[in-house]
Design an enzyme around this catalytic site. Structure first.
Site, PDB file in Angstrom:
ATOM      1  N   GLN A  10       9.329  78.905  68.011  1.00 45.36           N
ATOM      2  CA  GLN A  10       7.898  78.108  68.868  1.00 45.36           C
ATOM      3  C   GLN A  10       8.795  77.326  69.966  1.00 45.36           C
ATOM      4  O   GLN A  10       8.541  76.960  71.054  1.00 45.36           O
ATOM      5  CB  GLN A  10       7.172  77.836  68.318  1.00 45.36           C
ATOM      6  CG  GLN A  10       7.070  77.427  67.067  1.00 45.36           C
ATOM      7  CD  GLN A  10       6.380  76.319  66.405  1.00 45.36           C
ATOM      8  OE1 GLN A  10       4.893  76.064  67.148  1.00 45.36           O
ATOM      9  NE2 GLN A  10       5.911  75.318  65.233  1.00 45.36           N
ATOM     10  N   TYR A 124      13.781  73.713  51.710  1.00 48.68           N
ATOM     11  CA  TYR A 124      13.927  73.723  52.924  1.00 48.68           C
ATOM     12  C   TYR A 124      14.405  72.255  53.555  1.00 48.68           C
ATOM     13  O   TYR A 124      15.748  72.080  53.984  1.00 48.68           O
ATOM     14  CB  TYR A 124      12.900  73.744  53.767  1.00 48.68           C
ATOM     15  CG  TYR A 124      11.896  73.272  55.580  1.00 48.68           C
ATOM     16  CD1 TYR A 124      12.539  74.554  55.877  1.00 48.68           C
ATOM     17  CD2 TYR A 124      11.793  72.686  55.205  1.00 48.68           C
ATOM     18  CE1 TYR A 124      13.325  74.348  57.304  1.00 48.68           C
ATOM     19  CE2 TYR A 124      11.582  71.553  56.985  1.00 48.68           C
ATOM     20  CZ  TYR A 124      11.914  72.322  57.629  1.00 48.68           C
ATOM     21  OH  TYR A 124      12.560  72.837  59.697  1.00 48.68           O
ATOM     22  N   TRP A 149       5.844  68.018  62.551  1.00 49.61           N
ATOM     23  CA  TRP A 149       4.469  68.988  61.693  1.00 49.61           C
ATOM     24  C   TRP A 149       4.655  69.651  63.416  1.00 49.61           C
ATOM     25  O   TRP A 149       3.792  69.158  64.512  1.00 49.61           O
ATOM     26  CB  TRP A 149       3.404  68.369  62.125  1.00 49.61           C
ATOM     27  CG  TRP A 149       3.337  67.502  60.305  1.00 49.61           C
ATOM     28  CD1 TRP A 149       4.068  67.443  59.559  1.00 49.61           C
ATOM     29  CD2 TRP A 149       1.661  66.888  59.931  1.00 49.61           C
ATOM     30  NE1 TRP A 149       3.810  66.899  58.168  1.00 49.61           N
ATOM     31  CE2 TRP A 149       2.947  66.748  58.767  1.00 49.61           C
ATOM     32  CE3 TRP A 149       0.626  66.447  60.442  1.00 49.61           C
ATOM     33  CZ2 TRP A 149       1.787  65.994  58.124  1.00 49.61           C
ATOM     34  CZ3 TRP A 149       0.030  65.911  59.423  1.00 49.61           C
ATOM     35  CH2 TRP A 149       0.027  65.590  58.324  1.00 49.61           C
TER      36      TRP A 149
HETATM   37  N1  LIG Z   1       7.788  73.897  62.491  1.00 49.15           N
HETATM   38  C1  LIG Z   1       7.372  72.418  61.640  1.00 49.15           C
HETATM   39  O1  LIG Z   1       6.876  71.724  61.931  1.00 49.15           O
HETATM   40  C2  LIG Z   1       9.170  71.782  62.369  1.00 49.15           C
HETATM   41  C3  LIG Z   1       9.400  70.103  61.686  1.00 49.15           C
HETATM   42  C4  LIG Z   1      10.167  69.773  62.035  1.00 49.15           C
HETATM   43  C5  LIG Z   1      10.870  70.053  62.415  1.00 49.15           C
HETATM   44  N2  LIG Z   1      10.822  71.523  62.654  1.00 49.15           N
HETATM   45  C6  LIG Z   1      12.378  72.023  63.500  1.00 49.15           C
HETATM   46  O2  LIG Z   1      12.233  72.029  64.640  1.00 49.15           O
HETATM   47  C7  LIG Z   1      12.982  73.301  65.203  1.00 49.15           C
HETATM   48  C8  LIG Z   1      12.294  74.459  65.206  1.00 49.15           C
HETATM   49  O3  LIG Z   1      11.422  74.471  64.507  1.00 49.15           O
HETATM   50  P1  LIG Z   1      10.314  75.976  64.957  1.00 49.15           P
HETATM   51  O4  LIG Z   1       9.254  75.736  64.570  1.00 49.15           O
HETATM   52  O5  LIG Z   1      10.310  76.648  66.575  1.00 49.15           O
HETATM   53  O6  LIG Z   1      10.736  77.197  64.295  1.00 49.15           O
HETATM   54  P2  LIG Z   1      10.756  78.621  64.814  1.00 49.15           P
HETATM   55  O7  LIG Z   1       9.455  78.898  65.265  1.00 49.15           O
HETATM   56  O8  LIG Z   1      10.570  79.550  63.629  1.00 49.15           O
HETATM   57  O9  LIG Z   1      11.529  78.953  65.518  1.00 49.15           O
HETATM   58  C9  LIG Z   1      12.910  79.064  64.899  1.00 49.15           C
HETATM   59  C10 LIG Z   1      13.804  80.614  65.607  1.00 49.15           C
HETATM   60  O10 LIG Z   1      14.842  80.651  64.794  1.00 49.15           O
HETATM   61  C11 LIG Z   1      15.686  81.900  64.825  1.00 49.15           C
HETATM   62  N3  LIG Z   1      16.308  82.388  63.651  1.00 49.15           N
HETATM   63  C12 LIG Z   1      15.910  81.577  62.506  1.00 49.15           C
HETATM   64  N4  LIG Z   1      17.599  82.085  61.982  1.00 49.15           N
HETATM   65  C13 LIG Z   1      18.165  82.470  62.894  1.00 49.15           C
HETATM   66  C14 LIG Z   1      20.057  82.467  62.709  1.00 49.15           C
HETATM   67  N5  LIG Z   1      21.165  82.396  61.570  1.00 49.15           N
HETATM   68  N6  LIG Z   1      20.559  82.295  64.073  1.00 49.15           N
HETATM   69  C15 LIG Z   1      19.594  82.423  65.184  1.00 49.15           C
HETATM   70  N7  LIG Z   1      18.478  81.808  65.632  1.00 49.15           N
HETATM   71  C16 LIG Z   1      17.547  82.533  64.063  1.00 49.15           C
HETATM   72  C17 LIG Z   1      14.431  82.682  64.283  1.00 49.15           C
HETATM   73  O11 LIG Z   1      14.116  84.162  64.561  1.00 49.15           O
HETATM   74  P3  LIG Z   1      13.276  84.848  63.203  1.00 49.15           P
HETATM   75  O12 LIG Z   1      12.083  84.588  63.287  1.00 49.15           O
HETATM   76  O13 LIG Z   1      13.811  86.245  63.792  1.00 49.15           O
HETATM   77  O14 LIG Z   1      13.956  84.075  61.712  1.00 49.15           O
HETATM   78  C18 LIG Z   1      13.422  81.535  65.539  1.00 49.15           C
HETATM   79  O15 LIG Z   1      13.200  82.480  66.629  1.00 49.15           O
HETATM   80  C19 LIG Z   1      14.466  74.204  63.794  1.00 49.15           C
HETATM   81  O16 LIG Z   1      14.907  72.776  63.311  1.00 49.15           O
HETATM   82  C20 LIG Z   1      12.639  73.539  62.581  1.00 49.15           C
HETATM   83  O17 LIG Z   1      13.237  73.173  61.869  1.00 49.15           O
HETATM   84  C21 LIG Z   1       9.977  72.309  62.666  1.00 49.15           C
END
Ligand SMILES: NC(=O)c1ccc[n+]([C@@H]2O[C@H](COP(=O)([O-])OP(=O)(O)OC[C@H]3O[C@@H](n4cnc5c(N)ncnc54)[C@H](OP(=O)(O)O)[C@@H]3O)[C@@H](O)[C@H]2O)c1
Length: 299
Positions: A10, A124, A149
């Site tokens: 996202q 996590y 979030w």
């Molecule tokens: N979502 C939240 O509420 C939240 C809150 C605080 C911090 N964060 C942090 O914000 C960042 C972005 O999160 P997001 O919500 O955009 O996450 P997301 O929508 O789950 O996207 C993460 C992406 O990373 C890819 N990925 C996973 N493992 C990988 C690997 N080994 N090599 C390359 N790509 C890989 C996933 O691919 P696949 O789908 O194919 O696995 C997915 O496309 C992350 O660091 C997360 O920890 C998120």
């Protein structure tokens, strides 16, 4: 140019849109194009794109599944950052790495500042904390950005889940004793591009920062706002009932306080996240308003 990993997530998709809107050269690689835990794939990607800056938007983000999918979470959140930061260090390229409020245990009374001790309470959070550590150890040329979030138009998130449930249910029961700062991917992408602008302009704001939407709420407050925002488009007004976390047991424990103090980010980079409720309205409008418009054309 900026090279982003995790391009299909996202945040990754929003970064691509935000960079294009500002005519900033950015290439975003999906996991299929470059797995951050694969040293050869990461080295090749950096050699091929020759970036001035790398953004790590890739992560394993399934908070509940991380309790059992231990190896997958370890690969995405620990081995990935180790591999990526080592490759950035040997290429001399700065790295912006995204981390999370879930590195904290949630027992603090007020908002968390960057120097507060981390003490994750779920798998996590522990893998993300280890990822932060390896970035700090591998390369001095890093900015770690903790956020919380996240939701937006792309990918899967809480806002989209609430929209889906609101379409069919008369009551949504949502946890009201965990508080935090909802952050739109649009705000977060702007924050990352602000950091990028300083780094590419020769400034050296290395270190760890907090960035989130302005204001604080609970999951219940977040859900209530989403339901109110979609109602004018859908005519659906399900009741949003406050429950406690113990009434909604999940495999992973969540911190009861996830509020981030973002004042350091504001001082260094010159802006703050937009008010979370305003962003919820805008994202909901973009998702539900657009859908309704398309539907009305079909009819
Ligand atoms: N979502 C939240 O509420 C939240 C809150 C605080 C911090 N964060 C942090 O914000 C960042 C972005 O999160 P997001 O919500 O955009 O996450 P997301 O929508 O789950 O996207 C993460 C992406 O990373 C890819 N990925 C996973 N493992 C990988 C690997 N080994 N090599 C390359 N790509 C890989 C996933 O691919 P696949 O789908 O194919 O696995 C997915 O496309 C992350 O660091 C997360 O920890 C998120």
């Amino acid at each position: 140019m900026i090279l982003a990993f995790g391009g299909n997530g996202q945040l990754g998709q929003e970064l691509t849109r935000a960079a294009a809107a500002s005519a900033i050269p950015l290439a975003a690689l999906s996991r299929a194009q470059a797995d951050i835990a694969d040293p050869a794939a990461v080295r090749d990607a950096i050699a091929r794109h020759d970036p001035s800056l790398v953004v790590n938007a890739a992560a394993y983000t399934k908070v509940d599944l991380a309790e059992t999918e231990i190896e997958a979470a370890h690969q995405g959140n620990e081995i990935g950052p180790v591999t990526l930061s080592a490759a950035c260090a040997s290429a001399g390229v700065p790295l912006i790495h995204i981390s999370t409020d879930y590195v904290f245990d949630g027992t603090k009374q007020g908002p968390y500042v960057e120097s507060d001790p981390i003490a994750p309470i779920n798998a996590y959070g522990r893998t993300k904390a280890a990822g932060e550590r390896s970035v700090r150890e591998s390369t001095p040329l890093h900015v770690i950005l903790r956020t919380s979030w996240i939701y937006g138009e792309f990918g899967q998130n809480f806002l989209k889940t609430m929209l889906r449930l609101a379409a069919t249910r008369d009551e949504l029961r949502v946890v009201a004793d965990q508080r935090g700062c909802p952050t739109s991917t649009s705000d977060l992408a702007d924050a990352i591009l602000a950091i990028a602008s300083q780094l590419l302009g020769g400034k050296k704001p290395w270190g760890t920062y907090h960035f989130a939407g302005s204001g604080v709420t609970t999951w219940h407050g977040f859900a209530s706002r989403i339901v109110a925002a979609q109602a004018p488009f859908t005519g659906r007004r399900p009741r949003v009932t406050a429950i406690t976390a113990t009434e909604f047991p999940t495999p992973a424990r969540r911190p009861s306080n996830s509020e981030l103090d973002c004042s350091l980010f504001e001082r260094v980079f010159g802006f703050r996240g937009r008010p979370w409720a305003q962003e919820v309205d805008a994202v909901t409008r973009a998702l539900v308003g657009e859908t309704r418009e398309k539907d009305s054309h079909v009819a």
